[in-house]
Design a protein around this motif. Sequence first.
Motif, mmCIF file in Angstrom:
data_model
loop_
_atom_site.group_PDB
_atom_site.id
_atom_site.type_symbol
_atom_site.label_atom_id
_atom_site.label_comp_id
_atom_site.label_asym_id
_atom_site.label_seq_id
_atom_site.Cartn_x
_atom_site.Cartn_y
_atom_site.Cartn_z
ATOM 1 N N MET A 30 -5.162 3.557 0.432
ATOM 2 C CA MET A 30 -3.795 3.054 0.332
ATOM 3 C C MET A 30 -3.701 2.244 -0.955
ATOM 4 O O MET A 30 -4.519 1.384 -1.224
ATOM 5 C CB MET A 30 -3.511 2.181 1.556
ATOM 6 N N HIS A 84 3.023 -4.798 4.300
ATOM 7 C CA HIS A 84 2.821 -6.210 4.626
ATOM 8 C C HIS A 84 4.161 -6.945 4.683
ATOM 9 O O HIS A 84 4.415 -7.712 5.614
ATOM 10 C CB HIS A 84 1.886 -6.848 3.598
ATOM 11 N N TYR A 89 0.591 -1.101 0.315
ATOM 12 C CA TYR A 89 0.111 -2.191 1.158
ATOM 13 C C TYR A 89 1.098 -3.353 1.139
ATOM 14 O O TYR A 89 1.432 -3.916 2.177
ATOM 15 C CB TYR A 89 -1.271 -2.669 0.711
ATOM 16 N N LYS A 90 1.580 -3.719 -0.040
ATOM 17 C CA LYS A 90 2.545 -4.817 -0.157
ATOM 18 C C LYS A 90 3.815 -4.513 0.616
ATOM 19 O O LYS A 90 4.363 -5.379 1.294
ATOM 20 C CB LYS A 90 2.862 -5.092 -1.631
#
Length: 71
Positions: free
Chosen positions: A1, A10, A6-7
């Motif tokens: 990923m 998240h 990911y950000k």
Amino acid sequence: MDVERYKTMHNGLNEADYLIMELGLDDEIIAFLQNTNSGRATLQDLNDKVLAWIRDEQLERKIRISFVKAK
């Protein structure tokens, strides 16, 4: 990923937690929703208060239970 994905994921989880907190629900229900959102909810989270709330909100068919694969 990759980092950007990911950000995004998240940030989405953080936004979901914020929305849950803003609903003005009982702490036990909030904990259940947060654990469910993060994939950590267990049957121990389903106390009488949480089950009653699920039934009152007619969420029985919108919540799924699954087994955790052993690591």
